[in-house]
Motif scaffolding. Structure first.
Motif, PDB file in Angstrom:
ATOM      1  N   MET A   1      40.670  42.235  62.161  1.00  0.00           N
ATOM      2  CA  MET A   1      40.210  41.982  60.811  1.00  0.00           C
ATOM      3  C   MET A   1      40.586  40.576  60.371  1.00  0.00           C
ATOM      4  N   LYS A   2      39.648  39.862  59.769  1.00  0.00           N
ATOM      5  CA  LYS A   2      39.892  38.490  59.346  1.00  0.00           C
ATOM      6  C   LYS A   2      40.325  38.456  57.889  1.00  0.00           C
ATOM      7  N   LEU A   3      41.428  37.732  57.625  1.00  0.00           N
ATOM      8  CA  LEU A   3      41.881  37.495  56.255  1.00  0.00           C
ATOM      9  C   LEU A   3      41.762  36.011  55.944  1.00  0.00           C
ATOM     10  N   GLU A   4      41.218  35.705  54.787  1.00  0.00           N
ATOM     11  CA  GLU A   4      41.209  34.314  54.333  1.00  0.00           C
ATOM     12  C   GLU A   4      42.604  33.964  53.828  1.00  0.00           C
ATOM     13  N   VAL A   5      43.131  32.825  54.259  1.00  0.00           N
ATOM     14  CA  VAL A   5      44.449  32.375  53.825  1.00  0.00           C
ATOM     15  C   VAL A   5      44.321  30.940  53.328  1.00  0.00           C
ATOM     16  N   LYS A   6      44.575  30.742  52.043  1.00  0.00           N
ATOM     17  CA  LYS A   6      44.580  29.400  51.468  1.00  0.00           C
ATOM     18  C   LYS A   6      46.005  28.851  51.518  1.00  0.00           C
ATOM     19  N   GLN A   7      46.137  27.591  51.874  1.00  0.00           N
ATOM     20  CA  GLN A   7      47.444  26.959  51.915  1.00  0.00           C
ATOM     21  C   GLN A   7      47.371  25.591  51.260  1.00  0.00           C
ATOM     22  N   ALA A   8      48.472  25.195  50.645  1.00  0.00           N
ATOM     23  CA  ALA A   8      48.571  23.866  50.042  1.00  0.00           C
ATOM     24  C   ALA A   8      50.037  23.472  49.993  1.00  0.00           C
ATOM     25  N   GLY A   9      50.298  22.179  50.098  1.00  0.00           N
ATOM     26  CA  GLY A   9      51.657  21.678  49.965  1.00  0.00           C
ATOM     27  C   GLY A   9      52.448  21.715  51.249  1.00  0.00           C
ATOM     28  N   GLU A  10      53.667  21.228  51.163  1.00  0.00           N
ATOM     29  CA  GLU A  10      54.580  21.173  52.299  1.00  0.00           C
ATOM     30  C   GLU A  10      55.954  21.652  51.861  1.00  0.00           C
ATOM     31  N   GLY A  11      56.769  21.989  52.843  1.00  0.00           N
ATOM     32  CA  GLY A  11      58.123  22.439  52.552  1.00  0.00           C
ATOM     33  C   GLY A  11      58.342  23.851  53.036  1.00  0.00           C
ATOM     34  N   ALA A  12      59.342  24.505  52.449  1.00  0.00           N
ATOM     35  CA  ALA A  12      59.640  25.888  52.816  1.00  0.00           C
ATOM     36  C   ALA A  12      58.462  26.777  52.454  1.00  0.00           C
ATOM     37  N   PRO A  13      58.101  27.731  53.314  1.00  0.00           N
ATOM     38  CA  PRO A  13      56.949  28.585  53.018  1.00  0.00           C
ATOM     39  C   PRO A  13      57.222  29.534  51.855  1.00  0.00           C
ATOM     40  N   LEU A  14      56.270  29.643  50.967  1.00  0.00           N
ATOM     41  CA  LEU A  14      56.289  30.607  49.870  1.00  0.00           C
ATOM     42  C   LEU A  14      54.981  31.388  49.934  1.00  0.00           C
ATOM     43  N   VAL A  15      55.069  32.661  50.261  1.00  0.00           N
ATOM     44  CA  VAL A  15      53.886  33.518  50.365  1.00  0.00           C
ATOM     45  C   VAL A  15      53.633  34.147  48.999  1.00  0.00           C
ATOM     46  N   TYR A  16      52.393  34.035  48.533  1.00  0.00           N
ATOM     47  CA  TYR A  16      52.020  34.537  47.204  1.00  0.00           C
ATOM     48  C   TYR A  16      50.894  35.544  47.338  1.00  0.00           C
ATOM     49  N   LEU A  17      51.099  36.739  46.789  1.00  0.00           N
ATOM     50  CA  LEU A  17      50.105  37.807  46.822  1.00  0.00           C
ATOM     51  C   LEU A  17      49.460  37.912  45.442  1.00  0.00           C
ATOM     52  N   HIS A  18      48.169  37.712  45.407  1.00  0.00           N
ATOM     53  CA  HIS A  18      47.465  37.523  44.141  1.00  0.00           C
ATOM     54  C   HIS A  18      47.180  38.823  43.405  1.00  0.00           C
ATOM     55  N   GLY A  19      46.932  38.677  42.090  1.00  0.00           N
ATOM     56  CA  GLY A  19      46.477  39.772  41.251  1.00  0.00           C
ATOM     57  C   GLY A  19      45.014  39.595  40.908  1.00  0.00           C
ATOM     58  N   PHE A  20      44.611  40.098  39.725  1.00  0.00           N
ATOM     59  CA  PHE A  20      43.200  40.047  39.350  1.00  0.00           C
ATOM     60  C   PHE A  20      42.850  38.773  38.597  1.00  0.00           C
ATOM     61  N   ALA A  21      43.637  38.395  37.599  1.00  0.00           N
ATOM     62  CA  ALA A  21      43.413  37.134  36.890  1.00  0.00           C
ATOM     63  C   ALA A  21      44.076  36.036  37.714  1.00  0.00           C
ATOM     64  N   ASP A  22      43.459  35.717  38.847  1.00  0.00           N
ATOM     65  CA  ASP A  22      44.173  34.935  39.852  1.00  0.00           C
ATOM     66  C   ASP A  22      43.193  34.334  40.848  1.00  0.00           C
ATOM     67  N   VAL A  23      43.735  33.499  41.722  1.00  0.00           N
ATOM     68  CA  VAL A  23      42.959  32.987  42.845  1.00  0.00           C
ATOM     69  C   VAL A  23      42.525  34.165  43.723  1.00  0.00           C
ATOM     70  N   HIS A  24      41.393  34.028  44.413  1.00  0.00           N
ATOM     71  CA  HIS A  24      40.812  35.063  45.275  1.00  0.00           C
ATOM     72  C   HIS A  24      40.231  36.242  44.492  1.00  0.00           C
ATOM     73  N   ALA A  25      40.240  36.173  43.155  1.00  0.00           N
ATOM     74  CA  ALA A  25      39.730  37.283  42.365  1.00  0.00           C
ATOM     75  C   ALA A  25      38.887  36.731  41.220  1.00  0.00           C
ATOM     76  N   ALA A  26      39.466  36.609  40.018  1.00  0.00           N
ATOM     77  CA  ALA A  26      38.702  36.064  38.893  1.00  0.00           C
ATOM     78  C   ALA A  26      38.539  34.558  38.977  1.00  0.00           C
ATOM     79  N   SER A  27      39.332  33.902  39.814  1.00  0.00           N
ATOM     80  CA  SER A  27      39.221  32.455  40.018  1.00  0.00           C
ATOM     81  C   SER A  27      38.835  32.176  41.467  1.00  0.00           C
ATOM     82  N   LEU A  28      37.939  31.219  41.657  1.00  0.00           N
ATOM     83  CA  LEU A  28      37.505  30.865  43.008  1.00  0.00           C
ATOM     84  C   LEU A  28      38.405  29.823  43.657  1.00  0.00           C
ATOM     85  N   ASP A  29      39.266  29.219  42.868  1.00  0.00           N
ATOM     86  CA  ASP A  29      40.081  28.131  43.411  1.00  0.00           C
ATOM     87  C   ASP A  29      41.479  28.194  42.812  1.00  0.00           C
ATOM     88  N   TRP A  30      42.324  27.252  43.268  1.00  0.00           N
ATOM     89  CA  TRP A  30      43.680  27.157  42.742  1.00  0.00           C
ATOM     90  C   TRP A  30      43.661  26.996  41.222  1.00  0.00           C
TER      91      TRP A  30
END
Length: 260
Positions: A1-30
């Motif tokens: 199964m393919k998952l889209e993963v958006k990444q930006a920035g550098e440094g220590a990794p911070l994984v963010y799981l989105h909600g509804f009023a958010d990227v990948h849902a009500a917003s198409l971008d950051w």
């Protein structure tokens, strides 16, 4: 199964799981919130199955299946131990990951997270409010997601009338995902989660809008009681979407927590 993963920035990794009023849902971008965190971290935001560019996964039947998929994703990305944040139902998934695999989570931050059953304080009905009033108005949805239904952030994200086709499709995809893990019953919660919270013993930050109409403050108190040593920060003038309503303040709170 393919998952889209958006990444930006550098440094220590911070994984963010989105909600509804958010990227990948009500917003198409950051959004400004995501952009602020990407200045300090390698900001990694996967789209849940069926959301944005991620494929739908017919094998997902409950939140346990979802947690397993994200552990597989962390393995695929080579992320052994991470800082993890999640908002709304993304916060619920983050909490489920933390109690199942506490050894994989360095620090945990939950923003208005669903996931718990609190008698007499039900989670707001997102599936009802996503339906427009009179085919044109989204006052109920805005009130559920924000402190005030007429606030500029609320009106900007959920204006009355039809949105652009790609935005409408993104919202629809997010609701299809939600229907797999949070529609019928239980509704956006797992009765076993509250008793399992003690399994995660690492640092935890709970960010909650003082006027959250989606996930009442009693849920935040329950998370705080279960996650020993966690810190609860209330954000005035915010509802269920502080990352949209006060992006700079919310991002700053997360940065200070993960940098400490």
């Amino acid at each position: 199964m393919k998952l889209e993963v958006k990444q930006a920035g550098e440094g220590a990794p911070l994984v963010y799981l989105h909600g509804f009023a958010d990227v990948h849902a009500a917003s198409l971008d950051w959004l400004p919130f995501h952009q602020a965190l990407a200045k300090s971290f390698r900001f990694i935001a996967p789209a849940h199955p069926a959301c944005a560019g991620s494929e739908e996964d017919e094998t997902i039947e409950n939140i346990d299946d979802m947690a397993f998929r994200y552990i597989e994703l962390l393995d695929e990305l080579g992320l052994e131990r991470i800082n993890l944040a999640g908002a709304c139902f993304g916060g619920w998934i983050a909490a489920e990951l933390a109690v199942r695999h506490p050894e994989r989570i360095q620090k945990l931050a939950l923003i208005g997270a669903s996931g718990l059953f609190i008698p007499g304080k039900p989670i707001g009905d997102l599936f009802w409010e996503i339906q427009s009033e009179n085919m044109t108005q989204y006052r109920g949805l805005r009130r559920l997601m924000f402190s005030r239904e007429d606030s500029p952030p609320a009106l900007a994200m959920f204006p009355d009338g039809r949105a652009a086709i790609d935005v409408e499709l993104s919202r629809y995809k997010a609701m299809r995902f939600c229907s797999r893990v949070g529609f019928s019953p239980p509704y956006f919660y797992n009765r076993k989660l509250e008793q399992r919270l003690t399994r995660y013993k690492g640092p935890a930050l709970l960010l909650w809008g003082e006027d959250d109409h989606m996930v009442p403050i009693e849920h935040a108190r329950a998370y705080q009681a279960g996650l020993k040593g966690s810190k609860l920060t209330m954000l005035p003038g915010c509802g269920h979407s502080p990352h949209v309503e006060q992006p700079a303040k919310t991002a700053s709170a997360l940065k200070d927590f993960f940098d400490a």
